[in-house]
Design an enzyme around this catalytic site. Structure first.
Site, PDB file in Angstrom:
ATOM      1  CG  ASP A  90      -2.002  -0.901   1.291  1.00  0.00           C
ATOM      2  OD1 ASP A  90      -2.136  -2.000   0.410  1.00  0.00           O
ATOM      3  OD2 ASP A  90      -3.306  -0.825   1.843  1.00  0.00           O
ATOM      4  CG  HIS A 131       2.567  -8.816   0.858  1.00  0.00           C
ATOM      5  ND1 HIS A 131       1.899  -9.784   1.068  1.00  0.00           N
ATOM      6  CD2 HIS A 131       2.308  -7.517   1.491  1.00  0.00           C
ATOM      7  CE1 HIS A 131       0.643  -9.299   2.569  1.00  0.00           C
ATOM      8  NE2 HIS A 131       2.020  -7.972   2.518  1.00  0.00           N
ATOM      9  CB  SER A 134       9.501   2.784   5.158  1.00  0.00           C
ATOM     10  OG  SER A 134      11.329   3.118   4.507  1.00  0.00           O
TER      11      SER A 134
END
Length: 659
Positions: free
Chosen positions: A458, A514, A602
């Site tokens: 995301d 991911h 980040s």
């Protein structure tokens, strides 16, 4: 016959002599000025420098793309307490707002806007309702999202729909809003446009055009051939032969002429030259350029986001003083106190929330030589120390009390329904920060297709076909290179000329990352470094290299469809810890969890070897505009273009975008 213009200087017969030409010129300039005043009165909101024109950014549509022009009307609402209310409508890259209502719990707006609908364009309109009882900030109380295509095609006995307004953080119903939406028939659009023109040209407001008024109107259309045969056109329009042209007679004339030989070469409202042969785009332009006429109030335009449109007088003062700037793209991230990104799901611009004090600090440090000079003399070590201290604090039991305030600050940007565990499960703030999501909360696009890459997190995404493109559009730091990013031990020539994808995570995001592709993890390499912020303010600084100077871990994933993919997890301010859930030698499927960042924002960067992936066009187009795209983990990223005899060329027509 007594319907002459009430202004004496305009009632004289049209004269082709020099004097007559001067007279005609002055009359024409007065008419255009009247159009101009009328246009700006309705389309520019006070205190903001952006034009409020509702043109579709000079983008030409084909008949296949055009779905219609929808008239959306916000009628009224029922709220749970009394206040002064305003409502905003956002569709695509445009936002409009109503006037402020009276002090009531049942605000009435009767405010409308015409919206261009494209078959593959934005279709979900967000309607936000704000209370306005504060001087400097209006509060978002409730919102709803309306799919205009579904709304317009549903079977209903009523033209008015009542929609629930939801609290942005909890999705609890806080009120209802009544709205209507309809699509005008193109012929009716042309007729209503003619009526609106007539309301401006008809100086004495008797609903009729004398020949002199009709002549001025034809001149304003900019069609020289039509101007030479005004008498012929006037007679054609004057169906009943009473010597004047009524509103309906003019509408019929224009509608008929648009099919035969269009009279309008330039928009009489804004003066833009129209392509005579392009009837569709001329009709769209004029309808949106001059969209009042139903008797309701027209919403004010020129805003990018509902948050921008909702600001009170303090926003206007800062705009007037050029303190901040609202614009899409690089300038917004590099130098302004507001970052605007494009939401891929809703195809709408949204504003990223950042504390104003933090923004000023980042600009002072990262956008000046002096600031970076201070960084070079010891502040880098201080950032490490602060990050470690903050990490310990966020792992303490007391930190859990910050969770509700954090959720409240980010309102509708954190969806609690997606979170795997209830709030009471989290005993520290960091446990909440690295929260897991419910199974299925992030669908993985084309799960059965390993030749389809997906978004790794995301995040706010920037994608570039080549490293050179990324330097031209986004990364402004001196001496940035792929070798500097990946390190000498990993970097190879295919990576050097490869494709770069940047996933920037903000504090409010789900902070687990991911795998974008399926394959085998070959190796991990730890690269020590600083903890600069990864905010665009720092990334766009020409005085430092955030991506090549920050602490990071580089992993190489070997795949059948994309060759080798470099996956770079980059630490940032307040992120002292990057945790991985996989190890060298593991075979992974795209969408599998790879790890997480502890507290802070980040970034993940993926570098694909040259000519191995075709990034989705919308992502490249936004990036070329220096505009980040808000994406969800699992959304489609691109397709493999690696040619192998045993792999068929990809067919992605039936592949969904993802949630």
């Amino acid at each position: 016959m007594g319907h002459g213009n009430s202004r004496p200087s305009v009632t004289e017969p049209f004269d082709e002599s020099t004097e007559g030409s001067k007279s005609t010129s002055s009359r024409l300039s007065r008419l255009k000025q009247r159009f101009h005043i009328h246009f700006h009165r309705h389309h520019h909101h006070h205190g903001h420098g952006r034009s409020g024109s509702n043109s579709h950014d000079s983008k030409l549509l084909s008949a296949e793309d055009f779905a219609g022009i929808a008239l959306l009307t916000l009628i009224n609402a029922e709220m749970k307490f009394k206040d002064k209310w305003l409502a905003c409508v956002s569709l695509g890259e445009q936002t409009f707002r109503t006037d402020i209502s009276d002090h009531t719990d049942k605000p009435i707006w009767n405010s409308e806007k015409k919206l261009l609908l494209e078959k593959n364009g934005p279709r979900v309109a967000r309607i936000s309702v704000f209370e306005t009882n504060r001087l400097s900030k209006n509060n978002l109380i409730g919102y709803c999202e309306v799919d205009l295509f579904e709304f317009l095609t549903q079977d209903s006995d009523s033209d008015i729909e009542v929609v629930h307004l939801l609290d942005p953080s909890s999705n609890i119903v806080v009120g209802n809003i009544s709205l209507s939406c309809s699509v005008e028939d193109p012929v009716e659009t042309e007729k209503s446009f003619a009526r609106r023109i007539l309301s401006v040209v008809d100086y004495n407001e008797d609903g009729m055009l004398s020949f002199s008024e009709f002549s001025e109107l034809i001149n304003a259309f900019g069609n020289r051939l039509a101007a030479d045969k005004k008498e012929e056109l006037f007679k054609a329009a004057d169906k009943n032969g009473d010597g004047v042209v009524s509103m309906d007679e003019l509408a019929i004339l224009l509608a008929i002429q648009q099919e035969k030989e269009p009279l309008i070469n330039c928009c009489p409202v804004c003066g833009e030259i129209l392509e005579v042969s392009d009837k569709l785009n001329s009709m769209i332009h004029m309808t949106l350029c001059f969209d009042e006429g139903t008797g309701n109030q027209v919403m004010t335009g020129g805003f990018l986001t509902d948050k921008q449109a909702s600001y009170g007088w303090m926003f206007k003062l800062t705009e007037w003083a050029h303190f901040s700037s609202y614009d899409i793209g690089l300038n917004s991230g590099a130098s302004a106190s507001h970052i605007v990104v494009f939401d891929r799901r809703t195809k709408r611009l949204v504003e990223e929330l950042i504390d104003g004090k933090i923004v000023l600090s980042m600009r002072a440090i990262y956008q000046s030589k002096l600031g970076l000079g201070i960084m070079d003399t010891g502040a880098k070590e201080l950032l490490h120390s602060i990050s470690e201290k903050q990490g310990r604090k966020m792992n303490s039991i007391d930190s859990a009390q910050d969770i509700p305030k954090f959720i409240e600050f980010f309102e509708d940007q954190i969806k609690q329904d997606d979170i795997k565990y209830p709030m009471e499960h989290f005993k520290t703030f960091n446990e909440f920060f690295i929260r897991e999501l419910k199974p299925g909360a992030r669908p993985i696009a084309c799960m059965d297709r390993d030749d389809i890459g997906v978004c790794a997190a995301d995040s706010r995404l920037m994608a570039f076909k080549t490293i050179e493109d990324s330097l031209r559009f986004w990364i402004k730091g001196k001496k940035f290179s792929v070798q500097g990013l990946l390190g000498k031990d990993i970097c190879s020539s295919p990576f050097t000329d490869g494709t770069l994808v940047i996933f920037r995570l903000a504090p409010q995001d789900y902070h687990r990352f991911h795998f974008p592709v399926s394959g085998t993890i070959e190796q991990f390499v730890d690269i020590p470094g600083c903890l600069y912020t990864v905010n665009p303010i720092a990334v766009n600084s020409k005085y430092c290299n955030v991506f090549t100077e920050n602490k990071r871990v580089v992993s190489i994933i070997s795949t059948a469809d994309f060759g080798k993919v470099a996956f770079v997890a980059i630490g940032a301010t307040m992120v002292g810890s990057i945790t991985f859930s996989k190890k060298e030698g593991d075979y992974v499927q795209k969408g599998d969890e790879f790890g997480y960042f502890s507290f802070g924002g980040s970034t993940v960067i993926c570098v694909f070897e040259k000519d191995t992936i075709k990034i989705d066009e919308d992502l490249l187009e936004n990036s070329a505009r220096e505009l980040e795209t808000l994406v969800a983990m699992g959304m489609k990223l691109g397709v493999s273009v690696k040619r192998r005899d045993d792999i068929e060329l990809p067919n992605v027509e039936n592949c969904v975008l993802g949630a």
